[in-house]
Enzyme design. Structure first.
Site, short mmCIF file in Angstrom:
data_model
loop_
_atom_site.label_atom_id
_atom_site.label_comp_id
_atom_site.label_asym_id
_atom_site.label_seq_id
_atom_site.Cartn_x
_atom_site.Cartn_y
_atom_site.Cartn_z
CD GLU A 59 -0.74 6.30 -5.33
OE1 GLU A 59 0.06 7.16 -5.75
OE2 GLU A 59 -1.12 6.23 -4.15
CE LYS A 77 0.66 9.73 -8.89
NZ LYS A 77 0.72 11.20 -9.11
CB THR A 78 -2.78 8.67 -2.69
OG1 THR A 78 -1.39 8.54 -3.01
CG2 THR A 78 -3.05 7.97 -1.37
#
Length: 458
Positions: A166, A122-123
């Protein structure tokens, strides 16, 4: 649910203001003219930054921090009901919002909210999309779960129409979001202190996908088993990426450049392109494919998106070079799930080294117990493993599990492994055992990064 009026700034209190996501939301509200206060259990660079930006930050969580002039209190999922600030908020009858609910309300203020979900990546993918939008002069607002050097932190406040964030599945918090463009990078067993099993996790992701409106877009990993179960009833357009030609975006070939990154020829709906990355690891090619699919959907020219991907240098705690000691290369990585560990160690194996050391700090008792064998097999990719005590995070019940149990499993697989519970003992051990041209990776979602930082300062 309490609704924040962004046209009439009020006083918002953050319980756990020093968290990576909470601090970013607090900063957005500060920039919007809100009065912001909050607390955390310890001071950090994030709490110091917020104080300098105008927030009132208390170190320590106490009932007296909750004052009568507060209009709403925001909590994270890590705050338990017996927390004194939580109890005082209930006693005073003050409105409450979860972190995810506040994030969802923020997203509603932007014409094109983009939410990046998945068990892993996600990051990095959020950061890649953000880099592309900034290169396109779209002036996005960004909330990322890590420190991104190009924006000077974990938050960027822009004036454009895009909000990139996110979307975390823990406690199904991403169901409070309202994305126009949503990404599902992967779905695996995790957070089993909340979810019952993988089917329960898939159900939550399905509900998240259904949040996308009919004129929106879902980008999903086509390698997710039976992914059509998550997409067949959606009103929005669906685009896939994955390993094979059944996906809309897939690699024709992938080449590692070692510590210098990766290159790949990618097939897309409009033909083949080449992606060149400065960050290592095959997994990052798939993150980049997802980011490219989002950029294509947003109408960004590939003459902008592909160079932006090439310029991306990673975010902090994602295969981050920390320095050297005694000729030993030190890398730090946030990996705390077996799949992430496998990806990181596979990337490390492509980089020059003599012996690969992994110093791992397991994150939460529940995850360690549920995935014990998977952790052992993933960590055994290293030549030698050093285990710290389990980082409890939000948990108080040890569930009868410890790092010694993981150590025993790793040794049973034939991999050299040591369990040293405290950081000073680990640092002393590594100074003695690591030799010139070894590579050392500190790994985990807790504070294990401190070990590598201490070693390079020697």
């Amino acid at each position: 649910m309490y609704q924040i009026d962004f046209h009439t700034p009020s006083h918002i209190y953050f319980c756990g203001i020093g968290g990576i996501s909470m601090s970013g939301l607090a900063e957005i509200l500060l920039k919007e003219g809100f009065k912001v206060s909050g607390s955390d259990m310890r001071a950090s660079s994030l709490t110091e930054h917020l104080t300098q930006a105008g927030a009132q930050v208390y170190i320590g969580q106490r009932a007296e921090n909750i004052t009568a002039d507060i209009d709403c209190v925001v909590f994270t999922a890590a705050i338990h009901r017996d927390n004194p600030e939580f109890q005082e908020t209930l006693t005073r009858g003050l409105p409450m919002l979860s972190r995810a609910e506040l994030l969802g309300q923020l997203m509603k203020n932007y014409p094109c909210p983009i939410a990046v979900s998945g068990t892993h990546g996600k990051t990095t993918t959020t950061s890649m999309i953000s880099e592309i939008l900034m290169a396109a002069d779209a002036d996005p607002t960004v909330s990322v779960g890590g420190m991104l050097n190009s924006i000077g932190g974990n938050i960027r406040i822009g004036n454009g129409s895009h909000f990139v964030a996110e979307a975390c599945e823990y406690t199904s918090s991403f169901l409070s979001m309202y994305p126009k463009v949503a990404l599902i990078l992967n779905i695996e067993e995790d957070h089993l202190d909340f979810f019952k099993d993988l089917d329960d996790i898939r159900h939550s992701f399905h509900l998240f996908a259904k949040k996308v409106p009919s004129d929106g877009l879902l980008i999903i990993n086509g390698d997710i088993e039976n992914y059509e179960q998550l997409t067949d009833d959606l009103p929005c357009r669906v685009v896939t990426f994955g390993t094979g030609s059944s996906s809309d975006y897939y690699p024709l070939q992938i080449s590692s450049q070692g510590e210098h990154g990766m290159t790949a020829d990618i097939m897309t709906p409009t033909g083949a392109v080449t992606i060149a990355l400065r960050v290592p690891g095959r997994h990052n090619i798939y993150n980049a494919m997802a980011a490219l699919a989002a950029a294509d959907a947003l109408g960004i020219d590939r003459g902008i998106s592909l160079p932006a991907l090439h310029c991306f240098e990673g975010s902090q705690r994602r295969f981050e070079y920390k320095g050297t000691f005694n000729g030993v290369t030190v890398i730090d990585d946030y990996a705390h799930h077996p799949t992430e560990i496998t990806s990181t160690l596979t990337a490390a194996l492509d980089c020059p080294h003599e012996k690969l050391w992994c110093v791992f700090q397991p994150h939460t008792y529940s995850r360690t117990k549920a995935l014990l064998d998977d952790f052992a097999h993933a960590l055994s990719k290293a030549d030698a493993v050093v285990l710290a005590d389990i980082y409890a995070a939000r948990e108080t019940d040890t569930l009868g599990i410890s790092s010694q149990d993981l150590c025993d499993r790793i040794r049973a697989l034939g991999t050299e492994c040591y369990y040293l519970p405290d950081f000073p003992s680990i640092e002393k051990f590594l100074l003695k055992k690591c030799i010139h041209q070894d590579m050392l990776i500190t790994m985990g979602a807790g504070d294990i990064v401190k070990v590598g930082e201490a070693l390079v300062q020697n």
